[in-house]
Design a protein around this motif. Structure first.
Motif, short mmCIF file in Angstrom:
data_model
loop_
_atom_site.label_atom_id
_atom_site.label_comp_id
_atom_site.label_asym_id
_atom_site.label_seq_id
_atom_site.Cartn_x
_atom_site.Cartn_y
_atom_site.Cartn_z
N LYS A 31 0.81 -1.22 0.00
CA LYS A 31 0.00 0.00 0.00
C LYS A 31 0.84 1.27 0.00
O LYS A 31 0.38 2.32 -0.40
CB LYS A 31 -0.95 0.01 1.20
CG LYS A 31 -2.05 -0.99 1.09
CD LYS A 31 -3.03 -0.85 2.23
CE LYS A 31 -4.16 -1.84 2.03
NZ LYS A 31 -5.25 -1.60 2.93
N TRP A 79 -1.31 1.87 -11.90
CA TRP A 79 -1.85 2.75 -10.85
C TRP A 79 -1.14 4.09 -10.89
O TRP A 79 0.07 4.15 -11.05
CB TRP A 79 -1.64 2.10 -9.49
CG TRP A 79 -2.17 0.71 -9.42
CD1 TRP A 79 -1.49 -0.45 -9.69
CD2 TRP A 79 -3.50 0.31 -9.09
NE1 TRP A 79 -2.32 -1.54 -9.54
CE2 TRP A 79 -3.56 -1.10 -9.16
CE3 TRP A 79 -4.65 1.00 -8.72
CZ2 TRP A 79 -4.71 -1.81 -8.90
CZ3 TRP A 79 -5.80 0.29 -8.44
CH2 TRP A 79 -5.82 -1.10 -8.53
N SER A 107 -1.79 8.53 -9.38
CA SER A 107 -2.59 9.39 -8.51
C SER A 107 -3.81 9.89 -9.26
O SER A 107 -3.81 10.00 -10.48
CB SER A 107 -1.75 10.56 -8.01
OG SER A 107 -1.41 11.41 -9.08
N SER A 108 -4.86 10.20 -8.52
CA SER A 108 -6.12 10.60 -9.15
C SER A 108 -5.99 11.91 -9.93
O SER A 108 -6.82 12.20 -10.78
CB SER A 108 -7.23 10.72 -8.10
OG SER A 108 -6.89 11.71 -7.15
N ASP A 163 -10.39 4.88 -9.42
CA ASP A 163 -10.43 3.81 -8.43
C ASP A 163 -11.36 4.23 -7.30
O ASP A 163 -11.39 5.42 -6.94
CB ASP A 163 -9.03 3.53 -7.89
CG ASP A 163 -8.96 2.21 -7.17
OD1 ASP A 163 -8.95 1.17 -7.87
OD2 ASP A 163 -8.94 2.21 -5.93
N PRO A 164 -12.13 3.30 -6.74
CA PRO A 164 -13.04 3.65 -5.64
C PRO A 164 -12.34 4.20 -4.40
O PRO A 164 -12.99 4.80 -3.54
CB PRO A 164 -13.73 2.33 -5.30
CG PRO A 164 -13.56 1.47 -6.50
CD PRO A 164 -12.30 1.92 -7.16
N ASP A 165 -11.01 4.04 -4.28
CA ASP A 165 -10.32 4.56 -3.10
C ASP A 165 -10.26 6.09 -3.07
O ASP A 165 -9.94 6.68 -2.06
CB ASP A 165 -8.91 3.96 -2.97
CG ASP A 165 -7.95 4.41 -4.05
OD1 ASP A 165 -8.28 5.27 -4.88
OD2 ASP A 165 -6.82 3.87 -4.06
N VAL A 203 -8.16 7.99 -4.30
CA VAL A 203 -6.78 8.47 -4.28
C VAL A 203 -6.06 8.17 -5.59
O VAL A 203 -5.12 8.85 -5.95
CB VAL A 203 -6.01 7.80 -3.10
CG1 VAL A 203 -4.56 8.23 -3.07
CG2 VAL A 203 -6.69 8.10 -1.79
N SER A 204 -6.53 7.16 -6.32
CA SER A 204 -5.78 6.72 -7.50
C SER A 204 -6.70 6.49 -8.69
O SER A 204 -7.92 6.42 -8.56
CB SER A 204 -5.02 5.42 -7.18
OG SER A 204 -5.90 4.41 -6.75
N HIS A 248 -6.86 3.89 -12.18
CA HIS A 248 -6.50 2.49 -12.43
C HIS A 248 -6.61 2.20 -13.92
O HIS A 248 -7.63 2.47 -14.53
CB HIS A 248 -7.48 1.62 -11.63
CG HIS A 248 -7.24 0.16 -11.70
ND1 HIS A 248 -8.13 -0.74 -11.17
CD2 HIS A 248 -6.24 -0.59 -12.22
CE1 HIS A 248 -7.68 -1.97 -11.35
NE2 HIS A 248 -6.53 -1.90 -12.00
#
Length: 128
Positions: free
Chosen positions: A32, A66, A68-69, A110-112, A114-115, A117
């Motif tokens: 992570k 991956w 960053s968003s 990505d659902p997080d 933060v990123s 995908h």
């Protein structure tokens, strides 16, 4: 036949050699705390494609990218670079394989939160 494991290793080696913008950050599984951008190898599956006298598998392998968003455009560039490195490529010294082909490419948030995908699905017919 250990073709799946061998294919994973040579795909990782190919991406590291051909996509310098990843800085060698290509993993079978990342932690992570890994710095963006990076690639991981995702799920894989295979089907028997043997014919008389030749044992073969059609292996499908997912490569996940991956970033960053705030860098969806940069991720799209990396996806293009990885796709170019893998499409039509074969390492026939290490594995008896036919040239790989790209069967799916996808870029998503990505659902997080933060990123972003990227997904690249490659298919390779391997013998052995």
């Amino acid at each position: 036949m250990r073709a799946g494991r061998t294919l994973r290793r040579i795909v990782m080696d190919r991406i590291i050699a051909q996509v310098p913008d990843l800085g060698g950050r290509v993993f079978d599984k990342a932690t992570k705390s890994e710095e963006f951008p990076y690639a991981t190898l995702g799920s894989s599956y295979w089907g028997d494609d043997s014919v008389e006298c030749v044992e073969a598998r059609e292996i499908t392998l997912q490569v996940d990218l991956w970033h960053s968003s705030s860098s969806k455009g940069a991720l799209e560039d990396l996806v293009d670079d990885v796709t170019a490195a893998l499409n039509g490529w074969a390492d026939t010294v290490t594995l008896t394989m036919h040239p790989a082909r790209i069967s799916l490419v996808r870029i998503m948030d990505d659902p997080d939160g933060v990123s972003v995908h990227g997904v690249i699905q490659i298919e390779a017919l391997v013998e052995g």
